[in-house]
Design an enzyme around this catalytic site. Structure first.
Site, PDB file in Angstrom:
ATOM      1  N   ASN A  10       0.856  -1.190   0.000  1.00  0.00           N
ATOM      2  CA  ASN A  10       0.000   0.000   0.000  1.00  0.00           C
ATOM      3  C   ASN A  10       0.892   1.240   0.000  1.00  0.00           C
ATOM      4  O   ASN A  10       1.492   1.573   1.017  1.00  0.00           O
ATOM      5  CB  ASN A  10      -0.915  -0.031   1.237  1.00  0.00           C
ATOM      6  CG  ASN A  10      -1.780   1.208   1.342  1.00  0.00           C
ATOM      7  OD1 ASN A  10      -1.871   2.010   0.417  1.00  0.00           O
ATOM      8  ND2 ASN A  10      -2.439   1.369   2.483  1.00  0.00           N
ATOM      9  N   LYS A  12      -0.013   4.228  -0.226  1.00  0.00           N
ATOM     10  CA  LYS A  12      -0.711   5.362   0.412  1.00  0.00           C
ATOM     11  C   LYS A  12      -0.588   6.618  -0.464  1.00  0.00           C
ATOM     12  O   LYS A  12      -0.555   6.516  -1.687  1.00  0.00           O
ATOM     13  CB  LYS A  12      -0.202   5.565   1.844  1.00  0.00           C
ATOM     14  CG  LYS A  12      -0.322   4.274   2.669  1.00  0.00           C
ATOM     15  CD  LYS A  12      -0.105   4.475   4.142  1.00  0.00           C
ATOM     16  CE  LYS A  12      -0.219   3.142   4.858  1.00  0.00           C
ATOM     17  NZ  LYS A  12      -0.107   3.277   6.320  1.00  0.00           N
ATOM     18  N   HIS A  96      -9.570   0.740   4.842  1.00  0.00           N
ATOM     19  CA  HIS A  96      -8.303   0.967   5.553  1.00  0.00           C
ATOM     20  C   HIS A  96      -8.551   1.850   6.767  1.00  0.00           C
ATOM     21  O   HIS A  96      -9.371   2.769   6.725  1.00  0.00           O
ATOM     22  CB  HIS A  96      -7.273   1.610   4.619  1.00  0.00           C
ATOM     23  CG  HIS A  96      -5.889   1.579   5.187  1.00  0.00           C
ATOM     24  ND1 HIS A  96      -5.460   2.489   6.130  1.00  0.00           N
ATOM     25  CD2 HIS A  96      -4.847   0.737   4.974  1.00  0.00           C
ATOM     26  CE1 HIS A  96      -4.205   2.196   6.459  1.00  0.00           C
ATOM     27  NE2 HIS A  96      -3.817   1.144   5.777  1.00  0.00           N
ATOM     28  N   GLU A  98      -7.026   4.220   8.044  1.00  0.00           N
ATOM     29  CA  GLU A  98      -6.846   5.660   7.842  1.00  0.00           C
ATOM     30  C   GLU A  98      -8.131   6.283   7.308  1.00  0.00           C
ATOM     31  O   GLU A  98      -8.499   7.390   7.695  1.00  0.00           O
ATOM     32  CB  GLU A  98      -5.666   5.913   6.882  1.00  0.00           C
ATOM     33  CG  GLU A  98      -4.328   5.667   7.578  1.00  0.00           C
ATOM     34  CD  GLU A  98      -3.188   5.291   6.654  1.00  0.00           C
ATOM     35  OE1 GLU A  98      -2.120   4.928   7.181  1.00  0.00           O
ATOM     36  OE2 GLU A  98      -3.359   5.338   5.417  1.00  0.00           O
ATOM     37  N   GLU A 166      -5.137  -5.233  10.493  1.00  0.00           N
ATOM     38  CA  GLU A 166      -4.142  -4.193  10.738  1.00  0.00           C
ATOM     39  C   GLU A 166      -4.454  -3.492  12.056  1.00  0.00           C
ATOM     40  O   GLU A 166      -5.315  -2.604  12.097  1.00  0.00           O
ATOM     41  CB  GLU A 166      -4.167  -3.160   9.601  1.00  0.00           C
ATOM     42  CG  GLU A 166      -3.798  -3.717   8.255  1.00  0.00           C
ATOM     43  CD  GLU A 166      -3.368  -2.610   7.294  1.00  0.00           C
ATOM     44  OE1 GLU A 166      -2.185  -2.575   6.947  1.00  0.00           O
ATOM     45  OE2 GLU A 166      -4.208  -1.773   6.944  1.00  0.00           O
ATOM     46  N   GLY A 172       2.466   2.342  10.925  1.00  0.00           N
ATOM     47  CA  GLY A 172       3.343   3.509  10.804  1.00  0.00           C
ATOM     48  C   GLY A 172       3.959   3.981  12.105  1.00  0.00           C
ATOM     49  O   GLY A 172       4.592   5.027  12.162  1.00  0.00           O
ATOM     50  N   SER A 212       3.508  -2.013  10.320  1.00  0.00           N
ATOM     51  CA  SER A 212       4.964  -1.916  10.491  1.00  0.00           C
ATOM     52  C   SER A 212       5.703  -3.202  10.133  1.00  0.00           C
ATOM     53  O   SER A 212       6.691  -3.563  10.768  1.00  0.00           O
ATOM     54  CB  SER A 212       5.313  -1.453  11.917  1.00  0.00           C
ATOM     55  OG  SER A 212       4.758  -0.168  12.168  1.00  0.00           O
TER      56      SER A 212
END
Length: 254
Positions: A10, A12, A96, A98, A166, A172, A212
């Site tokens: 991904n 992003k 996702h 985010e 996730e 991150g 990560s």
């Protein structure tokens, strides 16, 4: 069993035309296990999908990072599933964390998106995962079960779904779920699918880990029986993505 290892990258909201060309060159030159051992999908931003698709090695596939919940029309700024199909983009990432956090995408909205994308012939990487607060409160399984239930309630065929667990606290942040933590949630998710969807879907659906993942920790994570691959963020922009793809070999020798 026979679940083929799956590695998604991904990208992003990153990249320039020059950077994207370099990443593709690195991927194209990488020595990786054959497609019968590992399925590789990379997900650049929308604007780079055509250039990546046209220049990427044929054994790797391309995914969009999102698509709209219904047919296109008066939805300024959105990209429809039909457009992705028209561009011959086979995969899409949906739900996702985010987008759930920053754009307020609810479990139900994500479930509807997954159902619509599948109905148009796209394959879906559906993301689920808990926040640090939720983990510390002991509600990890309640959260991911509710997220999965919202998808399960709207689809009947799981053939083209990869479930990406996730943990939000690991994305991150440099904090990685330990192999034992990842395995525990993946095993519980498989149990949930067994009880609430079907034993067949539980056995065949790939549940991949994201948060990560890098070249240093991927082999240990991949060795877990219920970890069927990875959704990789930052490291997918770097040469070590090739090392992460190679971790599929761990399954072959297991």
């Amino acid at each position: 069993m026979g679940r083929k290892f799956f590695v998604g990258g991904n990208w992003k909201c990153n990249g320039t035309t020059e950077e994207v060309k370099k990443i593709v060159e690195t991927l194209n030159a990488g020595q990786v296990p054959s497609p019968d051992v590992v399925e590789v999908v990379v997900s650049p931003p929308f604007v780079f999908l055509p250039v990546v698709k046209s220049s990427l090695r044929p054994d790797f596939h391309v995914a969009a990072q999102n698509c709209w919940v219904k047919k296109g029309g008066a939805y300024t700024g959105e990209i429809s599933a039909e457009m992705l199909v028209n561009l011959d983009i086979p995969w899409v990432i949906l739900g996702h964390s985010e987008r759930r956090a920053l754009l307020g995408e609810s479990n139900e909205f994500v479930g509807e998106k997954v159902a619509y994308a599948l109905s148009k012939g796209l394959k879906v990487i559906a993301c689920i995962g808990e926040t640090l607060e939720q983990r510390e409160a002991g509600s990890t399984m309640d959260v991911v079960a509710a997220q999965t239930k919202a998808i399960a309630a709207r689809i009947s065929d799981w053939t083209n779904v990869v479930l990406a667990y996730e943990p939000v606290w690991a994305i991150g942040t440099g904090k990685v779920a330990t192999p034992a933590q990842a395995q525990e949630v993946h095993a519980e998710l498989r149990k949930w699918l067994h009880a609430n969807v079907s034993p067949e879907v539980a056995a065949s659906t790939r549940i991949i880990y994201g948060g990560s993942v890098n070249g240093a920790n991927c082999k240990e994570l991949a060795a877990n029986p219920d970890v069927d691959g990875f959704l990789v963020g930052g490291a997918s922009l770097k040469p070590e993505f090739i090392d992460i793809i190679k971790s599929a070999e761990v399954k072959k020798s297991a």
